[in-house]
Write a protein that holds these residues in place. Structure first.
Motif, PDB file in Angstrom:
ATOM      1  N   MET A   1      49.460  66.754  44.005  1.00 27.04           N
ATOM      2  CA  MET A   1      50.117  65.611  44.612  1.00 27.04           C
ATOM      3  C   MET A   1      50.066  64.446  43.619  1.00 27.04           C
ATOM      4  O   MET A   1      49.075  64.231  42.943  1.00 27.04           O
ATOM      5  CB  MET A   1      49.430  65.243  45.916  1.00 27.04           C
ATOM      6  N   HIS A   2      51.160  63.719  43.553  1.00 25.85           N
ATOM      7  CA  HIS A   2      51.293  62.578  42.653  1.00 25.85           C
ATOM      8  C   HIS A   2      51.568  61.332  43.487  1.00 25.85           C
ATOM      9  O   HIS A   2      52.411  61.380  44.382  1.00 25.85           O
ATOM     10  CB  HIS A   2      52.463  62.787  41.684  1.00 25.85           C
ATOM     11  N   ARG A   3      50.868  60.232  43.194  1.00 26.05           N
ATOM     12  CA  ARG A   3      51.105  58.966  43.894  1.00 26.05           C
ATOM     13  C   ARG A   3      51.373  57.874  42.876  1.00 26.05           C
ATOM     14  O   ARG A   3      50.687  57.787  41.862  1.00 26.05           O
ATOM     15  CB  ARG A   3      49.884  58.578  44.739  1.00 26.05           C
ATOM     16  N   TYR A   4      52.378  57.066  43.193  1.00 32.49           N
ATOM     17  CA  TYR A   4      52.764  55.993  42.293  1.00 32.49           C
ATOM     18  C   TYR A   4      52.954  54.696  43.067  1.00 32.49           C
ATOM     19  O   TYR A   4      53.517  54.704  44.168  1.00 32.49           O
ATOM     20  CB  TYR A   4      54.101  56.302  41.604  1.00 32.49           C
ATOM     21  N   ALA A   5      52.526  53.601  42.466  1.00 40.15           N
ATOM     22  CA  ALA A   5      52.869  52.271  42.952  1.00 40.15           C
ATOM     23  C   ALA A   5      54.170  51.899  42.248  1.00 40.15           C
ATOM     24  O   ALA A   5      54.284  52.064  41.031  1.00 40.15           O
ATOM     25  CB  ALA A   5      51.781  51.278  42.609  1.00 40.15           C
ATOM     26  N   VAL A   6      55.142  51.428  43.025  1.00 36.09           N
ATOM     27  CA  VAL A   6      56.438  51.028  42.463  1.00 36.09           C
ATOM     28  C   VAL A   6      56.731  49.621  42.992  1.00 36.09           C
ATOM     29  O   VAL A   6      57.408  49.445  44.009  1.00 36.09           O
ATOM     30  CB  VAL A   6      57.556  52.020  42.859  1.00 36.09           C
ATOM     31  N   PRO A   7      56.206  48.587  42.305  1.00 40.63           N
ATOM     32  CA  PRO A   7      56.287  47.216  42.811  1.00 40.63           C
ATOM     33  C   PRO A   7      57.698  46.699  43.049  1.00 40.63           C
ATOM     34  O   PRO A   7      57.910  45.874  43.934  1.00 40.63           O
ATOM     35  CB  PRO A   7      55.594  46.386  41.734  1.00 40.63           C
ATOM     36  N   SER A   8      58.677  47.172  42.300  1.00 37.37           N
ATOM     37  CA  SER A   8      60.042  46.658  42.449  1.00 37.37           C
ATOM     38  C   SER A   8      60.867  47.415  43.494  1.00 37.37           C
ATOM     39  O   SER A   8      62.035  47.101  43.696  1.00 37.37           O
ATOM     40  CB  SER A   8      60.765  46.677  41.097  1.00 37.37           C
ATOM     41  N   MET A   9      60.270  48.379  44.183  1.00 36.48           N
ATOM     42  CA  MET A   9      60.961  49.125  45.242  1.00 36.48           C
ATOM     43  C   MET A   9      60.936  48.271  46.514  1.00 36.48           C
ATOM     44  O   MET A   9      59.884  48.056  47.102  1.00 36.48           O
ATOM     45  CB  MET A   9      60.265  50.465  45.474  1.00 36.48           C
ATOM     46  N   THR A  10      62.096  47.759  46.911  1.00 33.23           N
ATOM     47  CA  THR A  10      62.123  46.798  48.011  1.00 33.23           C
ATOM     48  C   THR A  10      62.974  47.200  49.207  1.00 33.23           C
ATOM     49  O   THR A  10      62.928  46.528  50.228  1.00 33.23           O
ATOM     50  CB  THR A  10      62.640  45.444  47.503  1.00 33.23           C
ATOM     51  N   CYS A  11      63.764  48.273  49.081  1.00 32.32           N
ATOM     52  CA  CYS A  11      64.680  48.585  50.178  1.00 32.32           C
ATOM     53  C   CYS A  11      64.980  50.083  50.229  1.00 32.32           C
ATOM     54  O   CYS A  11      64.546  50.849  49.374  1.00 32.32           O
ATOM     55  CB  CYS A  11      65.987  47.803  50.005  1.00 32.32           C
ATOM     56  N   GLY A  12      65.738  50.473  51.212  1.00 32.35           N
ATOM     57  CA  GLY A  12      66.128  51.864  51.377  1.00 32.35           C
ATOM     58  C   GLY A  12      66.947  52.387  50.212  1.00 32.35           C
ATOM     59  O   GLY A  12      66.840  53.557  49.848  1.00 32.35           O
ATOM     60  N   HIS A  13      67.776  51.523  49.628  1.00 25.97           N
ATOM     61  CA  HIS A  13      68.564  51.947  48.471  1.00 25.97           C
ATOM     62  C   HIS A  13      67.641  52.307  47.306  1.00 25.97           C
ATOM     63  O   HIS A  13      67.836  53.332  46.639  1.00 25.97           O
ATOM     64  CB  HIS A  13      69.540  50.851  48.046  1.00 25.97           C
ATOM     65  N   CYS A  14      66.644  51.476  47.069  1.00 25.90           N
ATOM     66  CA  CYS A  14      65.657  51.753  46.015  1.00 25.90           C
ATOM     67  C   CYS A  14      64.974  53.099  46.289  1.00 25.90           C
ATOM     68  O   CYS A  14      64.844  53.935  45.390  1.00 25.90           O
ATOM     69  CB  CYS A  14      64.577  50.679  45.973  1.00 25.90           C
ATOM     70  N   ALA A  15      64.538  53.288  47.518  1.00 29.51           N
ATOM     71  CA  ALA A  15      63.843  54.516  47.888  1.00 29.51           C
ATOM     72  C   ALA A  15      64.733  55.735  47.667  1.00 29.51           C
ATOM     73  O   ALA A  15      64.291  56.753  47.136  1.00 29.51           O
ATOM     74  CB  ALA A  15      63.396  54.439  49.349  1.00 29.51           C
ATOM     75  N   GLY A  16      65.992  55.641  48.052  1.00 29.42           N
ATOM     76  CA  GLY A  16      66.922  56.746  47.870  1.00 29.42           C
ATOM     77  C   GLY A  16      67.165  57.055  46.406  1.00 29.42           C
ATOM     78  O   GLY A  16      67.254  58.221  46.006  1.00 29.42           O
ATOM     79  N   THR A  17      67.257  56.021  45.595  1.00 22.91           N
ATOM     80  CA  THR A  17      67.463  56.202  44.162  1.00 22.91           C
ATOM     81  C   THR A  17      66.277  56.927  43.539  1.00 22.91           C
ATOM     82  O   THR A  17      66.437  57.861  42.746  1.00 22.91           O
ATOM     83  CB  THR A  17      67.672  54.835  43.472  1.00 22.91           C
ATOM     84  N   ILE A  18      65.075  56.529  43.915  1.00 18.75           N
ATOM     85  CA  ILE A  18      63.868  57.167  43.393  1.00 18.75           C
ATOM     86  C   ILE A  18      63.774  58.605  43.873  1.00 18.75           C
ATOM     87  O   ILE A  18      63.479  59.513  43.092  1.00 18.75           O
ATOM     88  CB  ILE A  18      62.617  56.352  43.779  1.00 18.75           C
ATOM     89  N   GLU A  19      64.061  58.840  45.140  1.00 16.59           N
ATOM     90  CA  GLU A  19      64.000  60.205  45.655  1.00 16.59           C
ATOM     91  C   GLU A  19      64.996  61.109  44.932  1.00 16.59           C
ATOM     92  O   GLU A  19      64.661  62.231  44.551  1.00 16.59           O
ATOM     93  CB  GLU A  19      64.254  60.236  47.162  1.00 16.59           C
ATOM     94  N   ARG A  20      66.215  60.636  44.707  1.00 19.88           N
ATOM     95  CA  ARG A  20      67.204  61.434  43.980  1.00 19.88           C
ATOM     96  C   ARG A  20      66.750  61.714  42.554  1.00 19.88           C
ATOM     97  O   ARG A  20      66.941  62.821  42.038  1.00 19.88           O
ATOM     98  CB  ARG A  20      68.570  60.745  43.987  1.00 19.88           C
ATOM     99  N   ALA A  21      66.135  60.735  41.921  1.00 19.76           N
ATOM    100  CA  ALA A  21      65.646  60.925  40.550  1.00 19.76           C
ATOM    101  C   ALA A  21      64.563  62.000  40.500  1.00 19.76           C
ATOM    102  O   ALA A  21      64.574  62.867  39.619  1.00 19.76           O
ATOM    103  CB  ALA A  21      65.117  59.604  39.998  1.00 19.76           C
ATOM    104  N   VAL A  22      63.637  61.948  41.449  1.00 22.71           N
ATOM    105  CA  VAL A  22      62.565  62.946  41.506  1.00 22.71           C
ATOM    106  C   VAL A  22      63.147  64.327  41.776  1.00 22.71           C
ATOM    107  O   VAL A  22      62.778  65.310  41.130  1.00 22.71           O
ATOM    108  CB  VAL A  22      61.518  62.562  42.568  1.00 22.71           C
ATOM    109  N   LYS A  23      64.083  64.403  42.712  1.00 27.84           N
ATOM    110  CA  LYS A  23      64.700  65.695  43.042  1.00 27.84           C
ATOM    111  C   LYS A  23      65.510  66.242  41.867  1.00 27.84           C
ATOM    112  O   LYS A  23      65.728  67.442  41.767  1.00 27.84           O
ATOM    113  CB  LYS A  23      65.586  65.565  44.277  1.00 27.84           C
ATOM    114  N   GLY A  24      65.945  65.366  40.962  1.00 33.64           N
ATOM    115  CA  GLY A  24      66.624  65.814  39.755  1.00 33.64           C
ATOM    116  C   GLY A  24      65.686  66.572  38.827  1.00 33.64           C
ATOM    117  O   GLY A  24      66.105  67.447  38.085  1.00 33.64           O
ATOM    118  N   VAL A  25      64.408  66.242  38.878  1.00 26.86           N
ATOM    119  CA  VAL A  25      63.386  66.930  38.088  1.00 26.86           C
ATOM    120  C   VAL A  25      62.930  68.189  38.810  1.00 26.86           C
ATOM    121  O   VAL A  25      62.770  69.245  38.211  1.00 26.86           O
ATOM    122  CB  VAL A  25      62.184  65.994  37.825  1.00 26.86           C
TER     123      VAL A  25
END
Length: 67
Positions: A1-25
């Motif tokens: 399991m990996h945990r990250y602090a992402v201070p600039s993540m402020t909204c659902g759009h940010c969350a979706g962008t990060i999730e898509r990026a991770v799923k790309g890997v």
């Protein structure tokens, strides 16, 4: 399991962008986003460097947290 602090993540759009990026890997990754805590938890077989790079490439700086 990996945990990250992402201070600039402020909204659902940010969350979706990060999730898509991770799923790309790792398309099979389980991604849990906690917007209030600005944390991302990822269950994946991909290594930490690849996951952190995906988050960074999506435009967000992250800091690895303890497991």
């Amino acid at each position: 399991m990996h945990r990250y602090a992402v201070p600039s993540m402020t909204c659902g759009h940010c969350a979706g962008t990060i999730e898509r990026a991770v799923k790309g890997v790792d398309p099979q990754a389980a991604v849990k986003i906690n917007l209030a805590a600005k944390e991302v938890t990822i269950q994946s077989t991909a290594d930490d460097a690849r996951l952190a790079a995906a988050i960074r490439d999506a435009g967000y700086e992250s800091q690895r947290l303890g497991t």
